[in-house]
Design a protein around this motif. Structure first.
Motif, PDB file in Angstrom:
ATOM      1  N   TRP A 196       0.622  -1.213   0.046  1.00  0.00           N
ATOM      2  CA  TRP A 196       0.084   0.222   0.051  1.00  0.00           C
ATOM      3  C   TRP A 196       0.779   1.267  -0.096  1.00  0.00           C
ATOM      4  N   TRP A 197       2.158   1.284  -0.104  1.00  0.00           N
ATOM      5  CA  TRP A 197       3.208   2.320   0.015  1.00  0.00           C
ATOM      6  C   TRP A 197       2.680   3.296  -1.008  1.00  0.00           C
ATOM      7  N   THR A 198       2.212   3.067  -2.263  1.00  0.00           N
ATOM      8  CA  THR A 198       1.965   4.006  -3.220  1.00  0.00           C
ATOM      9  C   THR A 198       0.436   4.662  -2.999  1.00  0.00           C
ATOM     10  N   SER A 199      -0.138   4.081  -2.063  1.00  0.00           N
ATOM     11  CA  SER A 199      -1.707   4.393  -2.226  1.00  0.00           C
ATOM     12  C   SER A 199      -1.927   5.287  -0.825  1.00  0.00           C
ATOM     13  N   LEU A 200      -1.128   5.243   0.113  1.00  0.00           N
ATOM     14  CA  LEU A 200      -1.249   5.908   1.417  1.00  0.00           C
ATOM     15  C   LEU A 200      -0.463   7.028   1.718  1.00  0.00           C
ATOM     16  N   SER A 201      -0.690   8.189   2.418  1.00  0.00           N
ATOM     17  CA  SER A 201       0.000   9.375   2.701  1.00  0.00           C
ATOM     18  C   SER A 201       0.052   9.528   3.915  1.00  0.00           C
ATOM     19  N   LEU A 202       1.124  10.261   4.586  1.00  0.00           N
ATOM     20  CA  LEU A 202       1.352  10.379   6.175  1.00  0.00           C
ATOM     21  C   LEU A 202       1.289  11.970   5.998  1.00  0.00           C
ATOM     22  N   SER A 203       0.665  12.339   7.235  1.00  0.00           N
ATOM     23  CA  SER A 203       0.937  14.031   7.427  1.00  0.00           C
ATOM     24  C   SER A 203       2.412  14.264   7.975  1.00  0.00           C
ATOM     25  N   HIS A 204       3.048  15.331   7.384  1.00  0.00           N
ATOM     26  CA  HIS A 204       4.152  15.536   8.111  1.00  0.00           C
ATOM     27  C   HIS A 204       4.079  15.631   9.709  1.00  0.00           C
ATOM     28  N   GLN A 205       3.209  16.351  10.077  1.00  0.00           N
ATOM     29  CA  GLN A 205       3.071  16.251  11.538  1.00  0.00           C
ATOM     30  C   GLN A 205       2.035  15.259  12.030  1.00  0.00           C
ATOM     31  N   ALA A 206       2.558  14.549  12.965  1.00  0.00           N
ATOM     32  CA  ALA A 206       1.879  13.048  13.532  1.00  0.00           C
ATOM     33  C   ALA A 206       0.796  13.770  14.642  1.00  0.00           C
ATOM     34  N   HIS A 207       0.104  12.819  14.804  1.00  0.00           N
ATOM     35  CA  HIS A 207      -1.242  13.073  15.826  1.00  0.00           C
ATOM     36  C   HIS A 207      -0.413  13.171  17.165  1.00  0.00           C
ATOM     37  N   GLN A 208       0.230  12.269  17.455  1.00  0.00           N
ATOM     38  CA  GLN A 208       0.630  12.182  18.885  1.00  0.00           C
ATOM     39  C   GLN A 208       1.905  11.417  18.874  1.00  0.00           C
ATOM     40  N   LYS A 209       2.994  11.580  19.774  1.00  0.00           N
ATOM     41  CA  LYS A 209       4.201  11.021  19.993  1.00  0.00           C
ATOM     42  C   LYS A 209       3.953  10.594  21.762  1.00  0.00           C
ATOM     43  N   TYR A 210       4.371   9.205  21.840  1.00  0.00           N
ATOM     44  CA  TYR A 210       4.398   8.884  23.277  1.00  0.00           C
ATOM     45  C   TYR A 210       4.924   7.734  23.764  1.00  0.00           C
ATOM     46  N   TYR A 211       5.254   7.302  25.007  1.00  0.00           N
ATOM     47  CA  TYR A 211       5.725   6.142  25.129  1.00  0.00           C
ATOM     48  C   TYR A 211       4.926   4.853  25.689  1.00  0.00           C
ATOM     49  N   ARG A 212       5.129   3.782  25.609  1.00  0.00           N
ATOM     50  CA  ARG A 212       4.308   2.616  25.979  1.00  0.00           C
ATOM     51  C   ARG A 212       5.107   1.966  27.225  1.00  0.00           C
ATOM     52  N   ALA A 213       4.275   1.501  28.171  1.00  0.00           N
ATOM     53  CA  ALA A 213       4.730   1.295  29.534  1.00  0.00           C
ATOM     54  C   ALA A 213       3.837   0.071  30.026  1.00  0.00           C
ATOM     55  N   ILE A 214       4.044  -0.351  31.241  1.00  0.00           N
ATOM     56  CA  ILE A 214       3.210  -1.161  31.986  1.00  0.00           C
ATOM     57  C   ILE A 214       2.534  -0.570  33.398  1.00  0.00           C
ATOM     58  N   LEU A 215       0.966  -0.903  33.163  1.00  0.00           N
ATOM     59  CA  LEU A 215       0.430  -0.426  34.379  1.00  0.00           C
ATOM     60  C   LEU A 215       0.311  -1.177  35.119  1.00  0.00           C
ATOM     61  N   ILE A 216       0.653  -1.025  36.625  1.00  0.00           N
ATOM     62  CA  ILE A 216       0.261  -2.034  37.470  1.00  0.00           C
ATOM     63  C   ILE A 216      -0.540  -1.464  38.748  1.00  0.00           C
ATOM     64  N   PRO A 217      -1.768  -2.289  38.967  1.00  0.00           N
ATOM     65  CA  PRO A 217      -2.861  -1.882  40.093  1.00  0.00           C
ATOM     66  C   PRO A 217      -1.846  -1.861  41.294  1.00  0.00           C
ATOM     67  N   LYS A 218      -2.088  -0.982  42.322  1.00  0.00           N
ATOM     68  CA  LYS A 218      -1.580  -0.842  43.396  1.00  0.00           C
ATOM     69  C   LYS A 218      -1.742  -1.853  44.217  1.00  0.00           C
ATOM     70  N   SER A 219      -3.017  -2.818  44.126  1.00  0.00           N
ATOM     71  CA  SER A 219      -3.032  -3.985  45.194  1.00  0.00           C
ATOM     72  C   SER A 219      -2.261  -4.989  44.272  1.00  0.00           C
ATOM     73  N   ASN A 220      -1.683  -4.938  43.304  1.00  0.00           N
ATOM     74  CA  ASN A 220      -0.892  -5.882  42.794  1.00  0.00           C
ATOM     75  C   ASN A 220       0.674  -5.753  43.170  1.00  0.00           C
ATOM     76  N   LYS A 221       1.005  -4.443  43.633  1.00  0.00           N
ATOM     77  CA  LYS A 221       2.441  -4.108  43.633  1.00  0.00           C
ATOM     78  C   LYS A 221       3.496  -5.019  44.249  1.00  0.00           C
ATOM     79  N   ALA A 222       3.120  -5.653  45.346  1.00  0.00           N
ATOM     80  CA  ALA A 222       4.059  -6.722  45.849  1.00  0.00           C
ATOM     81  C   ALA A 222       4.121  -7.806  44.816  1.00  0.00           C
ATOM     82  N   GLN A 223       3.355  -8.384  44.225  1.00  0.00           N
ATOM     83  CA  GLN A 223       3.643  -9.510  43.343  1.00  0.00           C
ATOM     84  C   GLN A 223       4.347  -9.149  42.119  1.00  0.00           C
ATOM     85  N   PHE A 224       4.027  -7.571  41.902  1.00  0.00           N
ATOM     86  CA  PHE A 224       4.787  -7.425  40.617  1.00  0.00           C
ATOM     87  C   PHE A 224       6.069  -6.440  40.729  1.00  0.00           C
ATOM     88  N   THR A 225       6.404  -6.388  41.874  1.00  0.00           N
ATOM     89  CA  THR A 225       7.796  -5.611  42.106  1.00  0.00           C
ATOM     90  C   THR A 225       9.020  -6.255  41.323  1.00  0.00           C
TER      91      THR A 225
END
Length: 251
Positions: A196-225
């Motif tokens: 699809w390279w020749t059929s799609l276009s990207l805006s020069h300015q992106a919608h959003q830049k961000y990072y991906r991480a892991i969410l840990i519920p506080k009640s699970n803190k000990a188990q996932f330390t």
């Protein structure tokens, strides 16, 4: 001799059983059922499966497994504090936790970008909020797009929901939308796979830049330390960088 071999075999099985019983098995949930993060749930293929395998290499006495669950189900269980695990590949902003007070968060696993994708026949360029006026865009049902929220609220922008980012790209190819918001790695995956390279276009300015991480519920803190200690370590980060690079995702 046969009796001796039998006894040795029993001891070996008992040893394996004890070892297996000592290994704690913990769930990492995700709602991102899209490549390259998840290429196949059945075959356990994709970046997120590779991240889980990497975590298992670092912690031999723990065994993590990736579990797919809808975003709505994850949200409900987090609200009720009944999620038996953690959430992989998410950002504090998406869960109303910018100050990181509601949940515990790992260091960033990797950085990502959501792109404005449009048809090459009618390319869309985001320049300002005025660029959105009178447009029809596509998003994944249940997803929030911060740069577009105000224009939607003022009814300057129309939203069309789809079940996946692949469906959004197909709607763009059919010219049923002015643009769609699609994660950059997913865009490149399908553009390469389907030509699809020749059929799609990207805006020069992106919608959003961000990072991906892991969410840990506080009640699970000990188990996932141990998980936090691993993801925040320099050794793990080194291998994560190499892993992400193999999927053509870079900072």
């Amino acid at each position: 001799m046969l009796l001796k071999l039998f006894v040795l075999g029993v001891f070996a099985l008992l040893s394996l059983s004890v070892k297996s019983a000592q290994i704690e098995r913990l769930s990492l949930y995700t709602y991102h059922n899209k490549p390259p993060y998840i290429e196949s749930l059945a075959d356990k293929k994709g970046l997120y499966f590779d991240i889980v395998n990497l975590l298992n290499e670092f912690q031999p006495n723990l065994q993590y497994k990736l579990v797919f669950m809808s975003k709505e189900q994850i949200r409900q269980r987090l609200e009720r504090d009944t999620l038996a695990g953690v959430v992989l590949g998410v950002n504090p902003q998406w869960f109303g936790d910018i100050e990181q007070q509601r949940f515990i968060w790992s260091d960033p696993l990797f950085y990502d970008t959501d792109e404005f994708v449009s048809s090459i026949k009618k390319p869309f360029e985001y320049l300002s909020q005025a660029s959105l006026h009178g447009k029809k865009y596509g998003g994944v049902e249940g997803y929030f797009y911060p740069k577009l929220a105000e224009a939607e609220r003022r009814e300057k922008l129309t939203r069309v929901d789809a079940g996946s980012e692949k469906e959004l790209l197909e709607l763009i190819l059919q010219q049923q939308l002015d643009f769609a918001v699609v994660s950059r790695p997913t865009f490149f995956y399908f553009a390469k796979k389907n030509g699809w390279w020749t059929s799609l276009s990207l805006s020069h300015q992106a919608h959003q830049k961000y990072y991906r991480a892991i969410l840990i519920p506080k009640s699970n803190k000990a188990q996932f330390t141990p998980l936090l200690n691993t993801t925040n370590s320099l050794g793990f980060k080194k291998y994560m960088k190499e892993l992400v690079s193999s999927y053509h995702i870079s900072e």
